[in-house]
Design a protein around this motif. Structure first.
Motif, mmCIF file in Angstrom:
data_model
loop_
_atom_site.group_PDB
_atom_site.id
_atom_site.type_symbol
_atom_site.label_atom_id
_atom_site.label_comp_id
_atom_site.label_asym_id
_atom_site.label_seq_id
_atom_site.Cartn_x
_atom_site.Cartn_y
_atom_site.Cartn_z
ATOM 1 N N PRO A 162 5.500 0.956 4.375
ATOM 2 C CA PRO A 162 6.416 1.724 3.826
ATOM 3 C C PRO A 162 7.313 2.660 4.921
ATOM 4 O O PRO A 162 8.183 2.861 4.739
ATOM 5 C CB PRO A 162 5.570 2.855 2.937
ATOM 6 C CG PRO A 162 4.417 2.078 2.667
ATOM 7 C CD PRO A 162 4.040 1.147 3.679
ATOM 8 N N ARG A 167 3.750 -2.596 -13.387
ATOM 9 C CA ARG A 167 3.550 -1.364 -13.580
ATOM 10 C C ARG A 167 3.114 -1.314 -15.110
ATOM 11 O O ARG A 167 2.202 -0.416 -15.173
ATOM 12 C CB ARG A 167 4.730 -0.661 -13.563
ATOM 13 C CG ARG A 167 4.940 0.108 -12.162
ATOM 14 C CD ARG A 167 4.100 0.971 -11.823
ATOM 15 N NE ARG A 167 4.262 1.740 -10.562
ATOM 16 C CZ ARG A 167 4.977 3.067 -10.556
ATOM 17 N NH1 ARG A 167 5.245 3.589 -11.763
ATOM 18 N NH2 ARG A 167 5.335 3.682 -9.593
ATOM 19 N N ARG A 174 -2.577 1.194 -5.627
ATOM 20 C CA ARG A 174 -1.103 1.055 -5.268
ATOM 21 C C ARG A 174 -1.159 2.265 -4.018
ATOM 22 O O ARG A 174 -0.802 3.314 -4.183
ATOM 23 C CB ARG A 174 -0.092 1.427 -6.248
ATOM 24 C CG ARG A 174 0.325 0.252 -7.083
ATOM 25 C CD ARG A 174 1.146 0.759 -8.202
ATOM 26 N NE ARG A 174 1.439 -0.720 -8.853
ATOM 27 C CZ ARG A 174 1.062 -1.192 -9.886
ATOM 28 N NH1 ARG A 174 -0.220 -0.396 -10.275
ATOM 29 N NH2 ARG A 174 1.295 -2.123 -10.466
ATOM 30 N N PHE A 230 1.087 2.716 -2.126
ATOM 31 C CA PHE A 230 2.376 3.677 -2.079
ATOM 32 C C PHE A 230 3.029 3.006 -3.512
ATOM 33 O O PHE A 230 2.935 2.113 -3.718
ATOM 34 C CB PHE A 230 3.324 3.267 -0.899
ATOM 35 C CG PHE A 230 4.540 3.570 -1.315
ATOM 36 C CD1 PHE A 230 5.119 4.882 -0.964
ATOM 37 C CD2 PHE A 230 5.535 3.212 -1.745
ATOM 38 C CE1 PHE A 230 6.317 5.432 -0.709
ATOM 39 C CE2 PHE A 230 7.131 3.635 -2.112
ATOM 40 C CZ PHE A 230 7.231 4.738 -1.645
ATOM 41 N N SER A 231 3.544 4.306 -4.142
ATOM 42 C CA SER A 231 3.669 4.190 -5.369
ATOM 43 C C SER A 231 5.346 4.828 -5.395
ATOM 44 O O SER A 231 5.322 5.963 -5.125
ATOM 45 C CB SER A 231 2.734 4.677 -6.498
ATOM 46 O OG SER A 231 3.440 4.506 -7.880
ATOM 47 N N VAL A 232 5.918 4.247 -6.188
ATOM 48 C CA VAL A 232 7.438 4.877 -6.351
ATOM 49 C C VAL A 232 7.365 6.008 -7.245
ATOM 50 O O VAL A 232 6.626 5.745 -8.345
ATOM 51 C CB VAL A 232 8.540 3.899 -6.924
ATOM 52 C CG1 VAL A 232 9.847 4.527 -7.236
ATOM 53 C CG2 VAL A 232 8.661 2.584 -6.175
ATOM 54 N N GLU A 288 6.297 -0.756 -2.672
ATOM 55 C CA GLU A 288 4.847 -0.479 -3.391
ATOM 56 C C GLU A 288 4.331 -1.958 -3.604
ATOM 57 O O GLU A 288 2.772 -2.102 -3.731
ATOM 58 C CB GLU A 288 5.465 0.065 -4.834
ATOM 59 C CG GLU A 288 4.521 -0.119 -5.856
ATOM 60 C CD GLU A 288 4.737 0.537 -7.364
ATOM 61 O OE1 GLU A 288 4.424 0.203 -8.285
ATOM 62 O OE2 GLU A 288 5.422 1.631 -7.205
#
Length: 468
Positions: A240, A384, A392, A394-396, A78
């Protein structure tokens, strides 16, 4: 004084090398660089069996990735895609808490990396002494460590692409003998051996400190590759995929040989020390496989050294680009475009500390790394909450309470690793932390007195407007 962590809109002002360096690191080399940052193969996992027996060793390498490796990889994915650029975690801590914490993060992670780096030439010489006994002790041993360190560092100087594809080759060749061992072991496996908590009839005490340190050392450093995010082709998409591929490769690379070895031969727990897998291979298939695994161990050590040196060198480069270090620390080779001064500094420190006991080297690296990881988890959560508008790629996929839990579990383990540190390790780590704090204020003084030229850090910190 220092570098402002105010959000800016200067994403068009990128480091000059990005426009002059069209060659970027592709997916496959990045996967294996991350793999060698973390693992490098099952070499070194034997101590977990010796410390706690086969069952706990298998459970450790099965469960620990879920409570440590995967959360760290998710956080790295992320933040590396939200704030791509050389420096990685330094950028994250600076955006979250300001320049002091960014500088301290850089010092902790750099020192932990280069201290850990010192262990690899030592390991390489330890394997070579089996063939060349003169390297066992004394002056010849120190010369061997010195020469091997310089040779390995020169390979890093020749270019990131060369290092990346060298890592691919080393990874495949060093893993192949364990795949062969696993295939040979299948007919010999008795699953009941996996259920053993330890060796019956033998007074072998469980060493939980060694057990957890072995797991930690074999499964950490997932975020190290973030320091060269500025050198990666399409980092928002590549990172990722590379991280998750490396997680899978590392986990299977540990579990399959471990289950094959402990299931195929009767347990003699006291024998399970560093390098014992080579002896197991001889029991399973013959002398030829033992020699192959020992040869693979040397190749694995080379890969580990190259990956860690790359991360440390590009961290120095990134910190110069961010204004934490004088501009000269960002110098690149005219021939290979590599950060030659970063490589030189990252080579000299391991040479200085290579005289230390191997256990002290690893424990000191783990302690400093733990401090950096606690700050990294805090930076992740604060960013966050503080900067939800940041793009983002990629985001958790968790809400904030879930993220807190995800970070809290490994944080408890980090605190445990720090509490079991010896007085020697605590003294060394405290001394280095004080040095890092003093270094921050020294750099501010150098900037205010114009003793050195600094790149204006704000020009390179903002990545919020990057192309996705």
């Amino acid at each position: 004084m220092g570098i402002s962590n105010e959000d800016t809109t200067t994403s068009h002002l990128l480091p000059q090398h990005q426009s002059s360096n069209p060659k970027k690191l592709a997916l496959l080399p990045l996967v294996f660089l991350i793999y060698f940052e973390v693992s490098g193969g099952p070499y070194g996992e034997e101590s977990a069996v010796g410390a706690a027996g086969p069952l706990f060793a298998i459970l450790g390498f099965l469960v620990f990735p879920f409570i440590w490796s995967i959360p760290e990889a998710l956080i790295t994915a992320e933040l590396a895609t939200a704030f791509p650029g050389n420096g990685g975690f330094v950028i994250w801590a600076n955006h979250a808490f300001g320049p002091f914490w960014g500088s301290l993060m850089g010092a902790w992670k750099f020192l932990s990396g280069v201290i850990n780096l010192a262990s690899y030439p030592v390991l390489c010489v330890d394997y070579l002494k089996l063939v060349i006994p003169i390297f066992s002790s004394g002056f010849p041993r120190y010369v061997a460590i010195f020469v091997s360190t310089l040779m390995l560092s020169f390979l890093n100087y020749t270019g990131l692409s060369i290092v990346g594809y060298t890592a691919v080759t080393l990874g495949i060749v060093s893993l192949l003998p364990f795949l062969v061992m696993t295939l040979f072991a299948i007919p010999m496996i008795e699953p009941v051996r996996w259920l053993s908590l330890g060796q019956k009839g033998v007074n072998v005490k469980k060493d939980w400190t060694l057990f957890f340190n072995t797991l930690f050392w074999n499964l950490n450093f997932w975020d190290n590759a973030s320091t060269l995010a500025g050198e990666v082709d399409q980092p928002q998409k590549t990172f990722p995929i590379a991280l998750f591929s490396a997680v899978i490769l590392s986990c299977f690379g540990y579990l399959l040989p471990l289950m094959a070895a402990t299931g195929a031969i009767p347990l003699n727990q006291e024998d399970w020390t560093e390098g014992y897998l080579a002896n197991v291979a001889e029991m399973i298939a013959g002398k030829w496989l033992k020699i192959w695994i020992e040869f693979g161990a040397v190749l694995s050590v080379i890969g580990l050294y190259e990956a860690q040196l790359t991360s440390s060198a590009y961290q120095v480069l990134g910190m110069a680009e961010l204004g934490f270090l004088p501009r000269v620390f960002g110098a690149r080779s005219e021939w290979f475009n590599t950060p030659w001064l970063g490589i030189l500094i990252s080579t000299l420190v391991p040479l200085v500390v290579s005289y230390m006991d191997f256990a002290d080297i690893i424990s000191s690296a783990n302690f400093l790394y733990s401090l950096g990881m606690l700050l990294e988890f805090a930076s992740f959560l604060w960013l966050r909450r503080k900067s939800p508008e940041v793009k983002r790629p990629f985001s958790v996929p968790l809400e904030f309470p879930g993220l807190v839990v995800m970070c809290l579990i490994p944080s408890v383990f980090l605190v445990y690793v720090m509490t079991v540190a010896t007085k020697t390790v605590l003294f060394i780590s405290s001394l280095l932390t004080l040095f890092a704090i003093g270094w921050y204020f020294l750099m501010n003084l150098c900037r205010s007195k114009v003793w050195f030229q600094f790149i204006k850090g704000e020009d390179h910190l903002d990545k919020n407007d990057h192309d996705v």
